[in-house]
Write a protein that holds these residues in place. Structure first.
Motif, PDB file in Angstrom:
ATOM      1  N   PRO A  63     -71.654  32.351   3.460  1.00 37.17           N
ATOM      2  CA  PRO A  63     -70.970  31.774   2.300  1.00 37.17           C
ATOM      3  C   PRO A  63     -69.592  32.366   2.027  1.00 37.17           C
ATOM      4  O   PRO A  63     -68.785  31.740   1.352  1.00 37.17           O
ATOM      5  N   ASP A  64     -69.310  33.545   2.539  1.00 39.37           N
ATOM      6  CA  ASP A  64     -68.036  34.194   2.238  1.00 39.37           C
ATOM      7  C   ASP A  64     -67.000  34.030   3.341  1.00 39.37           C
ATOM      8  O   ASP A  64     -65.915  34.586   3.253  1.00 39.37           O
ATOM      9  N   MET A  65     -67.362  33.272   4.389  1.00 35.58           N
ATOM     10  CA  MET A  65     -66.453  33.219   5.542  1.00 35.58           C
ATOM     11  C   MET A  65     -65.087  32.628   5.180  1.00 35.58           C
ATOM     12  O   MET A  65     -64.082  32.991   5.785  1.00 35.58           O
ATOM     13  N   GLY A  66     -65.075  31.737   4.179  1.00 38.46           N
ATOM     14  CA  GLY A  66     -63.794  31.165   3.771  1.00 38.46           C
ATOM     15  C   GLY A  66     -62.900  32.170   3.077  1.00 38.46           C
ATOM     16  O   GLY A  66     -61.692  32.220   3.304  1.00 38.46           O
ATOM     17  N   ASP A  67     -63.534  33.003   2.262  1.00 34.73           N
ATOM     18  CA  ASP A  67     -62.774  33.996   1.506  1.00 34.73           C
ATOM     19  C   ASP A  67     -61.983  34.927   2.409  1.00 34.73           C
ATOM     20  O   ASP A  67     -60.878  35.342   2.079  1.00 34.73           O
ATOM     21  N   ASN A  68     -62.599  35.264   3.568  1.00 29.03           N
ATOM     22  CA  ASN A  68     -61.930  36.210   4.452  1.00 29.03           C
ATOM     23  C   ASN A  68     -60.608  35.659   4.956  1.00 29.03           C
ATOM     24  O   ASN A  68     -59.685  36.397   5.263  1.00 29.03           O
ATOM     25  N   PHE A  69     -60.537  34.336   5.079  1.00 23.50           N
ATOM     26  CA  PHE A  69     -59.321  33.727   5.604  1.00 23.50           C
ATOM     27  C   PHE A  69     -58.321  33.348   4.535  1.00 23.50           C
ATOM     28  O   PHE A  69     -57.122  33.410   4.725  1.00 23.50           O
ATOM     29  N   ILE A  70     -58.849  32.910   3.384  1.00 22.84           N
ATOM     30  CA  ILE A  70     -58.034  32.035   2.561  1.00 22.84           C
ATOM     31  C   ILE A  70     -56.847  32.752   1.928  1.00 22.84           C
ATOM     32  O   ILE A  70     -55.765  32.185   1.799  1.00 22.84           O
ATOM     33  N   ASN A  71     -56.996  34.048   1.606  1.00 27.28           N
ATOM     34  CA  ASN A  71     -55.849  34.766   1.029  1.00 27.28           C
ATOM     35  C   ASN A  71     -54.684  34.785   2.005  1.00 27.28           C
ATOM     36  O   ASN A  71     -53.539  34.539   1.631  1.00 27.28           O
ATOM     37  N   THR A  72     -55.021  35.083   3.269  1.00 27.22           N
ATOM     38  CA  THR A  72     -53.976  35.100   4.287  1.00 27.22           C
ATOM     39  C   THR A  72     -53.353  33.714   4.423  1.00 27.22           C
ATOM     40  O   THR A  72     -52.139  33.576   4.575  1.00 27.22           O
ATOM     41  N   VAL A  73     -54.208  32.693   4.358  1.00 29.90           N
ATOM     42  CA  VAL A  73     -53.698  31.331   4.531  1.00 29.90           C
ATOM     43  C   VAL A  73     -52.729  30.951   3.399  1.00 29.90           C
ATOM     44  O   VAL A  73     -51.698  30.327   3.636  1.00 29.90           O
ATOM     45  N   PHE A  74     -53.037  31.380   2.189  1.00 28.95           N
ATOM     46  CA  PHE A  74     -52.101  31.102   1.092  1.00 28.95           C
ATOM     47  C   PHE A  74     -50.758  31.770   1.374  1.00 28.95           C
ATOM     48  O   PHE A  74     -49.697  31.169   1.163  1.00 28.95           O
ATOM     49  N   ALA A  75     -50.792  33.000   1.866  1.00 26.90           N
ATOM     50  CA  ALA A  75     -49.541  33.689   2.199  1.00 26.90           C
ATOM     51  C   ALA A  75     -48.790  32.896   3.267  1.00 26.90           C
ATOM     52  O   ALA A  75     -47.562  32.750   3.198  1.00 26.90           O
ATOM     53  N   ILE A  76     -49.532  32.346   4.228  1.00 21.29           N
ATOM     54  CA  ILE A  76     -48.882  31.605   5.313  1.00 21.29           C
ATOM     55  C   ILE A  76     -48.230  30.327   4.812  1.00 21.29           C
ATOM     56  O   ILE A  76     -47.124  29.971   5.214  1.00 21.29           O
ATOM     57  N   VAL A  77     -48.919  29.656   3.899  1.00 22.96           N
ATOM     58  CA  VAL A  77     -48.335  28.438   3.333  1.00 22.96           C
ATOM     59  C   VAL A  77     -47.022  28.766   2.617  1.00 22.96           C
ATOM     60  O   VAL A  77     -46.034  28.052   2.725  1.00 22.96           O
ATOM     61  N   VAL A  78     -47.011  29.894   1.922  1.00 23.09           N
ATOM     62  CA  VAL A  78     -45.800  30.291   1.205  1.00 23.09           C
ATOM     63  C   VAL A  78     -44.695  30.666   2.194  1.00 23.09           C
ATOM     64  O   VAL A  78     -43.540  30.272   2.042  1.00 23.09           O
ATOM     65  N   ILE A  79     -45.059  31.415   3.247  1.00 20.46           N
ATOM     66  CA  ILE A  79     -44.057  31.819   4.234  1.00 20.46           C
ATOM     67  C   ILE A  79     -43.494  30.591   4.944  1.00 20.46           C
ATOM     68  O   ILE A  79     -42.297  30.461   5.156  1.00 20.46           O
ATOM     69  N   GLY A  80     -44.375  29.662   5.320  1.00 20.53           N
ATOM     70  CA  GLY A  80     -43.937  28.475   6.049  1.00 20.53           C
ATOM     71  C   GLY A  80     -43.102  27.540   5.186  1.00 20.53           C
ATOM     72  O   GLY A  80     -42.332  26.748   5.700  1.00 20.53           O
ATOM     73  N   GLY A  81     -43.263  27.623   3.884  1.00 18.63           N
ATOM     74  CA  GLY A  81     -42.562  26.706   2.977  1.00 18.63           C
ATOM     75  C   GLY A  81     -43.571  25.725   2.418  1.00 18.63           C
ATOM     76  O   GLY A  81     -44.078  24.895   3.162  1.00 18.63           O
ATOM     77  N   MET A  82     -43.842  25.827   1.104  1.00 18.93           N
ATOM     78  CA  MET A  82     -44.862  24.988   0.480  1.00 18.93           C
ATOM     79  C   MET A  82     -44.708  23.525   0.895  1.00 18.93           C
ATOM     80  O   MET A  82     -43.645  22.941   0.730  1.00 18.93           O
TER      81      MET A  82
ATOM     82  N   VAL B 164     -49.669  43.320   7.174  1.00 17.74           N
ATOM     83  CA  VAL B 164     -48.408  42.890   7.786  1.00 17.74           C
ATOM     84  C   VAL B 164     -47.994  41.498   7.323  1.00 17.74           C
ATOM     85  O   VAL B 164     -46.818  41.232   7.075  1.00 17.74           O
ATOM     86  N   ILE B 165     -48.990  40.594   7.144  1.00 13.94           N
ATOM     87  CA  ILE B 165     -48.644  39.227   6.745  1.00 13.94           C
ATOM     88  C   ILE B 165     -48.020  39.196   5.359  1.00 13.94           C
ATOM     89  O   ILE B 165     -47.056  38.467   5.110  1.00 13.94           O
ATOM     90  N   PHE B 166     -48.532  40.065   4.489  1.00 20.85           N
ATOM     91  CA  PHE B 166     -47.986  40.069   3.133  1.00 20.85           C
ATOM     92  C   PHE B 166     -46.604  40.720   3.106  1.00 20.85           C
ATOM     93  O   PHE B 166     -45.739  40.348   2.321  1.00 20.85           O
ATOM     94  N   LEU B 167     -46.422  41.671   4.031  1.00 25.12           N
ATOM     95  CA  LEU B 167     -45.093  42.272   4.184  1.00 25.12           C
ATOM     96  C   LEU B 167     -44.100  41.209   4.641  1.00 25.12           C
ATOM     97  O   LEU B 167     -42.996  41.079   4.087  1.00 25.12           O
ATOM     98  N   VAL B 168     -44.512  40.420   5.624  1.00 29.30           N
ATOM     99  CA  VAL B 168     -43.644  39.329   6.097  1.00 29.30           C
ATOM    100  C   VAL B 168     -43.346  38.376   4.944  1.00 29.30           C
ATOM    101  O   VAL B 168     -42.211  37.926   4.758  1.00 29.30           O
ATOM    102  N   MET B 169     -44.380  38.103   4.136  1.00 28.47           N
ATOM    103  CA  MET B 169     -44.183  37.180   3.013  1.00 28.47           C
ATOM    104  C   MET B 169     -43.103  37.689   2.064  1.00 28.47           C
ATOM    105  O   MET B 169     -42.204  36.942   1.666  1.00 28.47           O
ATOM    106  N   VAL B 170     -43.195  38.984   1.738  1.00 23.95           N
ATOM    107  CA  VAL B 170     -42.220  39.552   0.809  1.00 23.95           C
ATOM    108  C   VAL B 170     -40.811  39.444   1.395  1.00 23.95           C
ATOM    109  O   VAL B 170     -39.866  39.015   0.728  1.00 23.95           O
ATOM    110  N   ILE B 171     -40.688  39.811   2.684  1.00 17.96           N
ATOM    111  CA  ILE B 171     -39.355  39.807   3.305  1.00 17.96           C
ATOM    112  C   ILE B 171     -38.805  38.372   3.354  1.00 17.96           C
ATOM    113  O   ILE B 171     -37.654  38.114   2.999  1.00 17.96           O
TER     114      ILE B 171
END
Ligand SMILES: Nc1ncnc2c1ncn2[C@@H]1O[C@H](COP(=O)(O)OP(=O)(O)OP(=O)(O)O)[C@@H](O)[C@H]1O
Ligand SMILES: [Mg+2]
Lengths: 295, 231
Positions: free
Chosen positions: A224-243, A274-281
């Motif tokens: 049941p938690d398998m989505g949670d492990n990914f989804i925070n990173t995925v939100f960061a990726i959507v922001v990095i890629g451009g909403m 590292v992904i969140f670091l990339v997001m900030v930069i």
């Protein structure tokens, strides 16, 4: 043993492959989130839960109906996509007139409810889902062993992402979607049923998450938690890629998966951040993300 | 063909149309004239179902449309060209042109449209509709609704901010589509241009229609008109 930058080659390529696999999931999930964000203007916090439901659907189909992996790869996205359509019609669509924040709260709540229900029925320990016979084993590439199933995941993700991109950017239906994203009122005034287009878009975004869930089932345990492990990173990726950027989500998903994998080799301590670091930069220098359109 | 009675419209709390009433007969070109903020665009948007709240009566070919959503109004046979043109930047020129679905037979085919707007044919390959010049965007915005088979066209200030040659081309186009049996409700600030295309003119002020001037009486009504429009 062959060394690259002082790192044993199999370790380097192994991590690269792991990065690519994670990247494949990031890309598929970020793509669905982007499409949904573009049309519905909501951040679909239920995306991780729907990804998990996709994996569970495959597991349930096999467990109770004896339906195997390949049919599940088609059936699960259809079933979960229909579930998404019901969610959109009965709940989410009531919030379009309100502030976006309400859509976010609703989908966040939905995620908690869905995950809670699955935890209640199936526990959180996770169920195994075997790799289908046709995709078992590994091939020797000379510099590393390549598990067939992992190669399949990367190829399937690339194909699905590219097909989605092509439908949106190159077809007539895609043109309607892009237009409705830009100016829904005017598109309605041309006689196009935009509310229905929105429902279909949500269903397709959800189906994409479920497809990723089925691909993930044999790699990660179905829990049941398998989505949670990914989804925070995925939100960061959507922001990095451009909403809302389709290509941005795909390329950023794969790219950051690889960056994350390489970080595990060269500086493991930073691999989780590292992904969140990339997001900030990225946000400091390009507030709209790498592929975001100027307002 | 189109009959508007006691039309009221609101943006949130602000009440913008106060019982506007007028009619457009089949085959006519009719203008709505009026100062900035008189409610001309709001009238067109109300007919299209694009304002947040509206009341009154909008009858088109006998059917009441006041409660209908925009997609049904479009499918009843009314097509809209907005003041801001509404060209989509994420669509190519050809995609923009083909976006509005054909809702009835009798629309212009592409060959006729390209004959009316040769520039659009030259620019058909442009990847982003918004890369076109202002005049070309205006032509595209008109061209794409001529294809659909809708016979009632609502055009909101198609000449705004355009060079005289392009204004003339748009004038020719309006006369041409009138000759082909289209009916046009045209919002204009430029009554000299309006006089070259229209049969009748309605004057709007503060959300009401306050006068109607047939085109042949326009020149003898100049004093009144200057008064209305403040020019
Ligand atoms: N989206 C909106 N929200 C709130 N008020 C609006 C909106 N659009 C128009 N208004 C107001 O409604 C009134 C009528 O505006 P409308 O655009 O219909 O005028 P118009 O006659 O088309 O003027 P113009 O010649 O400048 O285009 C104006 O007072 C305007 O400020
Ligand atoms: Mg206006």
């Amino acid at each position: 043993m062959m060394m690259i930058f002082g790192i044993p080659a199999p370790l380097l390529f192994g991590q690269l492959l792991l990065g690519l696999i994670n990247g494949a999931f990031y890309a598929m999930l970020a793509l669905g989130l982007s499409i949904i964000f573009g049309m519905l203007n909501i951040i679909n916090f239920a995306h991780g839960a729907l990804f998990m439901m996709g994996a569970f659907a495959a597991w349930i189909l096999l467990q109770y109906l004896g339906i195997g992996y390949f049919p599940a790869l088609i059936l699960s996205p259809i079933l979960i996509g229909l579930f998404g359509i019901v969610l959109e019609r009965t709940l989410i669509s009531r919030l379009y007139k309100l502030d976006h924040l309400y859509g976010l709260l609703l989908t966040f709540g939905l995620a908690l409810v869905i995950e809670g229900l699955f935890r209640n029925y199936y526990g959180s320990s996770g169920m195994p889902y075997n790799i289908p016979a046709a995709l078992q084993g590994a091939t020797d590439l000379g510099f590393m062993y390549l598990p067939i199933y992992r190669a399949w995941v990367v190829v399937a993700a690339v194909v699905v992402c590219f097909a989605t991109w092509a439908i949106i950017e190159k077809t007539f239906l895609g043109a309607r979607l892009r237009a409705a994203t830009e100016n829904p009122a005017l598109v309605r005034a041309f006689g196009i049923n935009v509310p229905r287009l929105i429902t279909i878009t949500y269903g397709c975004g959800v189906a994409l998450a479920a497809f990723a869930g089925v691909l993930a089932a044999p790699i990660y345990s179905v829990n049941p938690d398998m989505g949670d492990n990914f989804i925070n990173t995925v939100f960061a990726i959507v922001v990095i890629g451009g909403m809302g950027s389709i290509l941005g989500s795909i390329l950023t998903g794969f790219g950051l998966g690889v960056i994350e994998g390489l970080t595990k080799v060269f500086y493991p301590q930073a691999s989780a951040t590292v992904i969140f670091l990339v997001m900030v930069i990225v946000l400091l220098f390009m507030p709209r993300g790498l592929f975001g359109k100027a307002a | 063909m189109l009959e508007i009675k006691d039309l009221n419209a609101w943006y949130g709390e602000s009440h913008v149309l106060h019982g506007a009433a007028f009619e457009v007969r089949e085959g006519e070109v009719v203008t709505l004239l009026g100062r900035n903020g008189a409610g001309k665009s709001t009238t067109l948007k109300s007919i299209m179902g694009l304002v947040p709240r509206r009341q009154g009566s909008i009858r088109f070919r006998g059917a009441e449309l006041i409660g209908a959503p925009p997609e049904r109004i479009a499918r009843a046979g009314i097509a809209f060209c907005p003041e801001e043109r509404g060209i989509f930047g994420s669509l190519s020129v050809t995609e923009n042109l083909l976006l509005p679905p054909v809702i009835a037979p009798g629309g212009l085919d592409l060959a006729t449209i390209y004959a009316l707007f040769p520039n659009l044919k030259e620019r058909a390959g442009t990847a982003h509709g918004t890369k076109l010049s202002g005049g070309e965007q205006q032509m595209l915005a008109i061209a794409r609704i001529l294809r659909t088979g809708a016979k009632m066209l609502l055009l909101d200030e198609p000449t705004e901010g355009l060079a005289p040659v392009i204004v003339q081309q748009i004038g020719r186009t309006i006369r041409e589509i009138k000759a082909r049996g289209f009916t046009v409700l045209l919002v204009e600030q430029n009554f000299r241009f309006a006089a070259t295309v229209a049969d009748r003119h309605y004057v709007m002020e503060h959300g009401r229609v306050i006068d109607m001037i047939p085109n042949h009486l326009l020149s003898s009504s100049m004093d009144k008109l200057h008064d209305y429009l403040g020019v």
